[in-house]
Design a protein around this motif. Structure first.
Motif, mmCIF file in Angstrom:
data_model
loop_
_atom_site.group_PDB
_atom_site.id
_atom_site.type_symbol
_atom_site.label_atom_id
_atom_site.label_comp_id
_atom_site.label_asym_id
_atom_site.label_seq_id
_atom_site.Cartn_x
_atom_site.Cartn_y
_atom_site.Cartn_z
ATOM 1 N N ALA A 1 60.761 -95.902 52.616
ATOM 2 C CA ALA A 1 60.426 -97.076 53.264
ATOM 3 C C ALA A 1 61.395 -97.685 53.995
ATOM 4 O O ALA A 1 61.075 -98.693 54.976
ATOM 5 C CB ALA A 1 60.055 -98.107 52.288
ATOM 6 N N THR A 2 62.564 -97.117 54.043
ATOM 7 C CA THR A 2 63.868 -97.734 54.841
ATOM 8 C C THR A 2 64.829 -96.683 55.410
ATOM 9 O O THR A 2 65.239 -96.918 56.628
ATOM 10 C CB THR A 2 64.741 -98.430 53.821
ATOM 11 O OG1 THR A 2 65.000 -97.538 52.476
ATOM 12 C CG2 THR A 2 63.926 -99.596 53.057
ATOM 13 N N GLU A 3 64.555 -95.116 54.908
ATOM 14 C CA GLU A 3 65.847 -94.362 55.323
ATOM 15 C C GLU A 3 65.189 -93.581 56.487
ATOM 16 O O GLU A 3 64.060 -92.871 56.371
ATOM 17 C CB GLU A 3 66.138 -93.632 54.221
ATOM 18 C CG GLU A 3 67.336 -92.663 54.736
ATOM 19 C CD GLU A 3 68.004 -91.935 53.624
ATOM 20 O OE1 GLU A 3 68.704 -91.150 53.825
ATOM 21 O OE2 GLU A 3 67.451 -91.681 52.358
ATOM 22 N N PRO A 4 65.651 -93.330 57.679
ATOM 23 C CA PRO A 4 65.223 -92.418 58.750
ATOM 24 C C PRO A 4 65.136 -90.779 58.294
ATOM 25 O O PRO A 4 66.044 -90.640 57.416
ATOM 26 C CB PRO A 4 66.040 -92.568 59.926
ATOM 27 C CG PRO A 4 66.605 -93.927 59.767
ATOM 28 C CD PRO A 4 66.668 -94.130 58.296
ATOM 29 N N LEU A 5 64.617 -89.812 58.767
ATOM 30 C CA LEU A 5 64.488 -88.658 58.366
ATOM 31 C C LEU A 5 65.216 -87.859 59.518
ATOM 32 O O LEU A 5 64.711 -88.147 60.593
ATOM 33 C CB LEU A 5 62.991 -88.048 57.973
ATOM 34 C CG LEU A 5 63.028 -86.511 57.997
ATOM 35 C CD1 LEU A 5 63.838 -85.809 56.913
ATOM 36 C CD2 LEU A 5 61.304 -86.193 58.011
ATOM 37 N N HIS A 6 65.991 -86.978 59.487
ATOM 38 C CA HIS A 6 66.605 -86.411 60.284
ATOM 39 C C HIS A 6 66.777 -84.720 59.951
ATOM 40 O O HIS A 6 67.477 -84.563 58.935
ATOM 41 C CB HIS A 6 68.069 -86.804 60.647
ATOM 42 C CG HIS A 6 68.497 -85.740 62.004
ATOM 43 N ND1 HIS A 6 70.180 -85.993 62.159
ATOM 44 C CD2 HIS A 6 68.069 -85.159 62.911
ATOM 45 C CE1 HIS A 6 70.293 -85.203 63.304
ATOM 46 N NE2 HIS A 6 69.129 -84.758 63.495
ATOM 47 N N PHE A 7 65.968 -83.950 60.680
ATOM 48 C CA PHE A 7 65.934 -82.351 60.159
ATOM 49 C C PHE A 7 65.677 -81.647 61.344
ATOM 50 O O PHE A 7 65.403 -82.025 62.382
ATOM 51 C CB PHE A 7 64.919 -82.226 59.179
ATOM 52 C CG PHE A 7 63.366 -82.261 59.482
ATOM 53 C CD1 PHE A 7 62.637 -81.186 59.877
ATOM 54 C CD2 PHE A 7 62.960 -83.394 60.189
ATOM 55 C CE1 PHE A 7 61.497 -80.879 60.265
ATOM 56 C CE2 PHE A 7 61.269 -83.338 60.574
ATOM 57 C CZ PHE A 7 60.718 -82.261 60.842
#
Length: 229
Positions: free
Chosen positions: A108-114
């Motif tokens: 709900a708060t942390e972006p995802l980077h992949f």
């Protein structure tokens, strides 16, 4: 021969919930100069906002690798796999004759980077497969994906090996290269000098017809290295 793909020159896609940078032609981005390297067809640098992601969609005849840089992927597919993929973990989905899947950022708060990576398989069809694993970095260059799954690596349906490279600040590495092979390096973190060529975060480089690679980290480095046919 060393050919650099600068991060700033990659294709771009902005969908609001997704910011993506395309090393090779993908989706609405097309450049005939960048259609892939050997069997390596896609490297997408994807950032997904909290609570969003890729809705259910299908693939076939592709080896699809995800490597999470930060955040977590929530994976579901049509073969019953429901998995969380945290930062530092590798996922390999062999699409084979066909598979449907979704990939979401459950936070709900942390972006995802992949990184989303596609490698064309040596053979088409067959039963889809799903693999996922965290790897301890036992040396500077650690194999994570191999054609035969040796030493606990994930098994890919192609004559290709994927390594994770980690170097400390000022650390050096010399890597002999096999004649007739193609190497591609994608820099994730840090600054790296490769045979005298400076690379920064997001840069990629293809290497052919070189006997040795000499690497020097200007600051702590993380990269993926692809040994390709």
């Amino acid at each position: 021969m060393i050919n650099v793909r600068k991060a700033s020159e990659r294709g771009q896609a902005d969908f609001g919930w997704l910011q993506s940078r395309h090393t090779f032609s993908f989706g609405n981005y097309y450049d005939p100069r960048y259609m892939g390297v050997s069997a390596l067809r896609v490297i997408n640098d994807d950032r997904v906002i909290p609570g969003q992601g890729f809705a259910t969609h299908g693939h076939r005849d592709m080896e699809i690798i995800s490597y999470v840089i930060s955040g977590t992927i929530a994976h579901k597919d049509s073969y019953g796999h429901v998995k969380d993929l945290p930062a530092g973990e590798f996922q390999l989905m062999s699409a084979g004759s066909g598979i449907y899947h979704s990939e979401y950022n459950p936070s709900a708060t942390e972006p995802l980077h992949f990184l989303q990576i596609w490698i064309q398989p040596a053979t088409t069809g067959g039963q889809p497969e799903y693999q996922q694993k965290t790897f301890e970095q036992t040396e500077a260059l650690t194999a994570v994906i191999t054609p035969d799954g040796r030493d606990g690596t994930l098994r890919i349906k192609q004559d290709a090996t994927v390594y994770r490279l980690q170097l400390a600040d000022a650390e050096q590495l010399t890597l002999p290269l096999t004649s007739g092979r193609t190497l591609y390096l994608q820099l994730i973190k840090g600054e790296l000098t490769l045979n005298g060529t400076q690379l920064n975060v997001g840069d990629g480089v293809s290497v052919t017809d070189e006997q040795l690679l000499s690497m020097l980290a200007s600051e702590a480095v993380e990269a993926l290295v692809f040994d390709l046919p």
